[in-house]
Design an enzyme around this catalytic site. Structure first.
Site, PDB file in Angstrom:
ATOM      1  N   ARG A 148       0.844  -1.211   0.000  1.00 38.01           N
ATOM      2  CA  ARG A 148       0.000   0.000   0.000  1.00 38.01           C
ATOM      3  C   ARG A 148       0.872   1.252   0.000  1.00 38.01           C
ATOM      4  O   ARG A 148       0.511   2.253   0.612  1.00 38.01           O
ATOM      5  CB  ARG A 148      -0.946   0.006   1.201  1.00 38.01           C
ATOM      6  CG  ARG A 148      -1.677  -1.304   1.457  1.00 38.01           C
ATOM      7  CD  ARG A 148      -2.856  -1.515   0.554  1.00 38.01           C
ATOM      8  NE  ARG A 148      -3.926  -0.578   0.793  1.00 38.01           N
ATOM      9  CZ  ARG A 148      -5.001  -0.832   1.538  1.00 38.01           C
ATOM     10  NH1 ARG A 148      -5.135  -1.979   2.137  1.00 38.01           N
ATOM     11  NH2 ARG A 148      -5.935   0.063   1.661  1.00 38.01           N
ATOM     12  N   ARG A 202      -2.971   6.901   1.394  1.00 35.30           N
ATOM     13  CA  ARG A 202      -3.417   8.075   2.136  1.00 35.30           C
ATOM     14  C   ARG A 202      -2.390   8.695   3.072  1.00 35.30           C
ATOM     15  O   ARG A 202      -2.558   9.819   3.507  1.00 35.30           O
ATOM     16  CB  ARG A 202      -4.696   7.729   2.916  1.00 35.30           C
ATOM     17  CG  ARG A 202      -5.873   7.496   1.992  1.00 35.30           C
ATOM     18  CD  ARG A 202      -7.045   6.884   2.702  1.00 35.30           C
ATOM     19  NE  ARG A 202      -6.753   5.509   3.088  1.00 35.30           N
ATOM     20  CZ  ARG A 202      -7.595   4.719   3.743  1.00 35.30           C
ATOM     21  NH1 ARG A 202      -8.763   5.188   4.126  1.00 35.30           N
ATOM     22  NH2 ARG A 202      -7.265   3.479   4.040  1.00 35.30           N
ATOM     23  N   ARG A 253      -6.546  12.893  -4.568  1.00 36.26           N
ATOM     24  CA  ARG A 253      -7.864  12.453  -4.086  1.00 36.26           C
ATOM     25  C   ARG A 253      -8.805  13.609  -3.747  1.00 36.26           C
ATOM     26  O   ARG A 253     -10.007  13.428  -3.661  1.00 36.26           O
ATOM     27  CB  ARG A 253      -7.696  11.531  -2.879  1.00 36.26           C
ATOM     28  CG  ARG A 253      -7.338  10.108  -3.260  1.00 36.26           C
ATOM     29  CD  ARG A 253      -8.547   9.312  -3.747  1.00 36.26           C
ATOM     30  NE  ARG A 253      -9.362   8.877  -2.615  1.00 36.26           N
ATOM     31  CZ  ARG A 253     -10.525   9.389  -2.278  1.00 36.26           C
ATOM     32  NH1 ARG A 253     -11.038  10.385  -2.977  1.00 36.26           N
ATOM     33  NH2 ARG A 253     -11.181   8.927  -1.235  1.00 36.26           N
ATOM     34  N   ASP A 255      -7.473  -1.841  -6.771  1.00 40.61           N
ATOM     35  CA  ASP A 255      -7.917  -2.407  -5.495  1.00 40.61           C
ATOM     36  C   ASP A 255      -8.354  -3.853  -5.706  1.00 40.61           C
ATOM     37  O   ASP A 255      -8.850  -4.205  -6.779  1.00 40.61           O
ATOM     38  CB  ASP A 255      -9.073  -1.591  -4.901  1.00 40.61           C
ATOM     39  CG  ASP A 255      -9.306  -1.987  -3.441  1.00 40.61           C
ATOM     40  OD1 ASP A 255      -8.407  -1.773  -2.616  1.00 40.61           O
ATOM     41  OD2 ASP A 255     -10.375  -2.554  -3.134  1.00 40.61           O
ATOM     42  N   TYR A 305     -14.953 -10.814   1.736  1.00 43.08           N
ATOM     43  CA  TYR A 305     -15.578  -9.493   1.518  1.00 43.08           C
ATOM     44  C   TYR A 305     -16.987  -9.638   0.935  1.00 43.08           C
ATOM     45  O   TYR A 305     -17.899  -8.904   1.293  1.00 43.08           O
ATOM     46  CB  TYR A 305     -14.719  -8.630   0.583  1.00 43.08           C
ATOM     47  CG  TYR A 305     -13.610  -7.908   1.321  1.00 43.08           C
ATOM     48  CD1 TYR A 305     -13.869  -6.752   2.050  1.00 43.08           C
ATOM     49  CD2 TYR A 305     -12.306  -8.382   1.303  1.00 43.08           C
ATOM     50  CE1 TYR A 305     -12.862  -6.091   2.739  1.00 43.08           C
ATOM     51  CE2 TYR A 305     -11.291  -7.735   1.988  1.00 43.08           C
ATOM     52  CZ  TYR A 305     -11.580  -6.586   2.712  1.00 43.08           C
ATOM     53  OH  TYR A 305     -10.587  -5.933   3.396  1.00 43.08           O
TER      54      TYR A 305
END
Ligand code: 1CP
Length: 344
Positions: A24, A28, A37, A73, A149
């Site tokens: 990752r 963020r 973003r 993703d 998920y």
């Protein structure tokens, strides 16, 4: 002979510097990512080849990592099955949830090369922009992680629904996992055809299973996906969160690299998985801590693997939004300067 140290390390071949990337790594915690973003949603970002290339390259330019990872993703390939994936409220949400054998029977089947063409176009743009500086890692979620998920409808802490599903409806679970394995293997193969140099499967949640259930519901389907995408010169990495209990089972898997989480003893991993390359495993939450400790713990880890050609430095799981950028810089510098020390 492969040209990148990263690829050499993945095959355990002699090379000059211990390669480092972090799971990752585009995300963020980076102000440059947050700036992109502010202008577009996560979905828009994942559908634009230009923006995918921009954010994939950010951590390479900022930190000098030895590999880039495709910006996408693991949940996006679930959309063509007829599942709506939304990232609007922080964590992902998936609807409708898959809870019965009937729900599995109603899932669509699809051709990854068609439905995921926007990702493959992104890969081509990223490869152009990387211009051969570093290899590009493509990825997918493992069949079990994707199934969890779909059944839970999002992230989970107890995984009660996926366990209920596999124990109450094992036949339907195997049908779902078989479908996901085939689709995942073909999608990874398509990513390789589009230009990725390495592939990684993220088994983020298989580690919630007892050993026998791990073999039956996760590992078996990882094997299928890796068989389908096996390609000469393209190493396959399996990252399994909560690796330690499963090391013996993983030793049997046909793949080149095992990514281990931060709880796992690196010496155990190196011994039990001899013949494979190990990737890991600094605690991602250490990156919230003081620089001195980050430096010490990085060096400690490096001492464990000093002189070994079958090691790739990484965190033990994905970097978190609260990670301090200066700590990431410090880890990369420490790893890269340790390599020079080793050569002297
Ligand atoms: O708001 C935002 O900007 C979105 C945050 C975000 C990002 C940056 C999400 C939503 N996904 C991603 C990108 C991503 N996800 C990448 C490419 C970027 C890079 O690695 O540099 C990768 C490889 C992933 C993989 C991923 N997504 C995993 C496997 C890794 C792991 O941490 O175990 C998982 C479980 C996901 C699901 C997901 N997507 C997004 C989030 C926040 C999550 C995790 C949710 C949860 O904890 O259940």
């Amino acid at each position: 002979m492969p040209e990148f140290d990263f690829i050499k390390a993945a095959y355990g071949l002699p090379h000059d510097r211990i390669p480092i990337w972090i799971m990752r790594q585009a995300g963020r915690y980076l102000p440059e990512y947050r700036a992109v973003r502010e202008k577009v949603s996560f979905m828009e970002l994942c559908h634009s080849a230009e923006l995918m290339a921009e954010v994939t390259k950010q951590p390479i330019d900022i930190f000098g990592f030895d590999a880039a990872i495709l910006f996408s993703d693991i949940l996006l390939p679930l959309e063509p099955l007829g599942i709506k994936v939304s990232y609007d409220n922080g964590g992902p949400a998936l609807t409708p949830q898959v809870r019965t054998p009937d729900d599995v029977a109603h899932l669509k089947t699809y051709e990854p090369a068609d439905e995921m063409a926007y990702v493959l176009a992104g890969i081509k743009e990223i490869k152009k922009r990387l211009d051969g500086i570093v290899p590009l890692i493509g990825f997918c979620g493992s069949p079990f992680t994707l199934a969890s998920y779909m059944v839970e409808g999002g992230g989970s802490s107890r995984f009660a629904e996926i366990k209920k599903f596999i124990y109450n409806h094992p036949k339907a679970a195997h049908r779902l996992l078989g479908q996901l394995a085939e689709q995942t293997g073909r999608y990874l193969k398509d990513q390789i055809n589009a230009g990725v140099d390495v592939v990684q499967l993220f088994d983020s949640w298989g580690g919630i299973l007892p050993l026998d259930a791990y073999e039956e519901f996760s590992l078996r389907y990882i094997k299928m996906a890796f068989e389908i995408c096996k390609t000469e010169g393209v190493p396959r990495i399996l990252y399994l969160n909560n690796t330690a209990p499963y090391l013996k089972q993983l030793a049997e898997l046909d793949c080149e690299v095992i990514g281990v989480d931060w709880r796992t003893d690196l010496n155990d991993a190196m011994n039990i998985l001899s013949g494979k390359t190990i990737q890991g495993n600094l605690d991602p939450q250490l990156l919230f801590g003081p620089g001195k400790l980050v430096h010490e713990k990085t060096l400690e880890l490096l001492e464990t693997v000093a002189g070994k050609d079958n090691f790739i430095f990484n965190l033990g799981h994905g970097i978190q939004p609260e990670a301090l950028v200066d700590n990431v810089k410090l880890v990369v510098e420490t790893v890269h300067s340790f390599n020079i020390k080793r050569d002297q």
